[in-house]
Enzyme design. Sequence first.
Site, mmCIF file in Angstrom:
data_model
loop_
_atom_site.group_PDB
_atom_site.id
_atom_site.type_symbol
_atom_site.label_atom_id
_atom_site.label_comp_id
_atom_site.label_asym_id
_atom_site.label_seq_id
_atom_site.Cartn_x
_atom_site.Cartn_y
_atom_site.Cartn_z
ATOM 1 C CG HIS A 166 -21.079 -3.577 -3.460
ATOM 2 N ND1 HIS A 166 -20.062 -3.587 -4.394
ATOM 3 C CD2 HIS A 166 -21.512 -2.295 -3.389
ATOM 4 C CE1 HIS A 166 -19.900 -2.352 -4.853
ATOM 5 N NE2 HIS A 166 -20.757 -1.546 -4.261
ATOM 6 C CB SER A 177 -20.261 7.794 -11.015
ATOM 7 O OG SER A 177 -19.207 6.877 -11.259
ATOM 8 C CE LYS A 234 -17.687 1.170 -3.384
ATOM 9 N NZ LYS A 234 -17.598 1.119 -4.835
ATOM 10 C CG ASN A 284 -20.109 0.715 0.011
ATOM 11 O OD1 ASN A 284 -19.373 0.429 0.956
ATOM 12 N ND2 ASN A 284 -20.244 -0.058 -1.062
ATOM 13 C CD GLU A 327 -24.116 0.288 -5.861
ATOM 14 O OE1 GLU A 327 -23.961 1.401 -5.365
ATOM 15 O OE2 GLU A 327 -23.332 -0.665 -5.664
ATOM 16 N N GLY A 368 -17.507 3.764 -9.702
ATOM 17 C CA GLY A 368 -16.135 4.260 -9.603
ATOM 18 C C GLY A 368 -15.531 4.648 -10.937
ATOM 19 C CD GLU A 428 -16.703 -2.364 -5.164
ATOM 20 O OE1 GLU A 428 -16.667 -2.295 -3.917
ATOM 21 O OE2 GLU A 428 -16.796 -1.350 -5.907
HETATM 22 P P1 13P Z 1 -19.039 5.137 -6.567
HETATM 23 O O1 13P Z 1 -20.045 6.105 -6.011
HETATM 24 O O2 13P Z 1 -17.648 5.403 -6.088
HETATM 25 O O3 13P Z 1 -19.156 4.978 -8.062
HETATM 26 O O4 13P Z 1 -19.412 3.688 -5.930
HETATM 27 C C1 13P Z 1 -20.701 3.223 -6.037
HETATM 28 C C2 13P Z 1 -20.836 2.045 -5.159
HETATM 29 O O5 13P Z 1 -20.326 0.984 -5.446
HETATM 30 C C3 13P Z 1 -21.612 2.192 -3.909
HETATM 31 O O6 13P Z 1 -21.872 0.962 -3.346
#
Ligand code: 13P
Length: 252
Positions: free
Chosen positions: A94, A212, A11, A9, A166, A172, A96
């Site tokens: 997601h 992560s 982003k 992903n 997740e 992150g 976010e």
């Molecule tokens: P990270 O791997 O950067 O922690 O992000 C996870 C994520 O949100 C994947 O959709």
Amino acid sequence: MRKPIIAGNWKMFKTRDEALGFIYNVNMNVPSSEYVDSVVCAQAPILRDLVKRQGDNLKVGAQNMHYLDTGAYTGEVSAPLLENIGVSYVVLGHSERRAYYNETDNEVNKKIHQAFRYGITPILCVGESLELRESGKTNDFIKGQVVVALKGLGSEQIKELVIAYEPIWAIGTGKTATAEMANDTIKEIRNVVRELFDNESAEAMRIQYGGSVKPANVDELLSMSDIDGALVGGASLDPESFLILVNAAVKK
Ligand code: 13P
């Protein structure tokens, strides 16, 4: 046996040039889709360019999508367009998007139906906050997300669906859920799906872990019984690291 699926992903990272450089680097080296499904989910304006260059073993996904076909929704992206340009997957719900754009479980449910209508495989994201984890409410919370998101789907669709567990506190942050913790929650998700649908669909459905994931911890995570792959942010941006992750899945 469930085939593992590793999805990057990206982003809001990577320009067109950077994304094409990535594809050029990894295309020839991605393992066969006989063993692992490898996906990169990019920003909407470059999806077509990526689809045109995707090799047989790498697929392209979007990061969001509207639940209606057309309409006056400035800035949104439709499923008919994604289908038209050859996008294979779409990340939906997601954390976010839930946090910054107030996406609800009901909207996510409509988007999942819409994705299936257009032959796009949805990757449904669910996961709890640190507060919920610490107060022991993780399973109840995620059950609530899953029940609403999967409303009205049929068993055949459940078999195609991908869920990404997740935990918000692991995204992150460099904090990964322990492999056991991730596996336990993923088993719970599978049980919820078993109760809602049937054993066969629940066993066929793939559930990824996200938060992560990186070359240093991917083997341990993928060694767990119910973790069928990973949804990866940061560590999917670098071609070398992405290839380590997809190759790790081949060994599963
Ligand atoms: P990270 O791997 O950067 O922690 O992000 C996870 C994520 O949100 C994947 O959709």
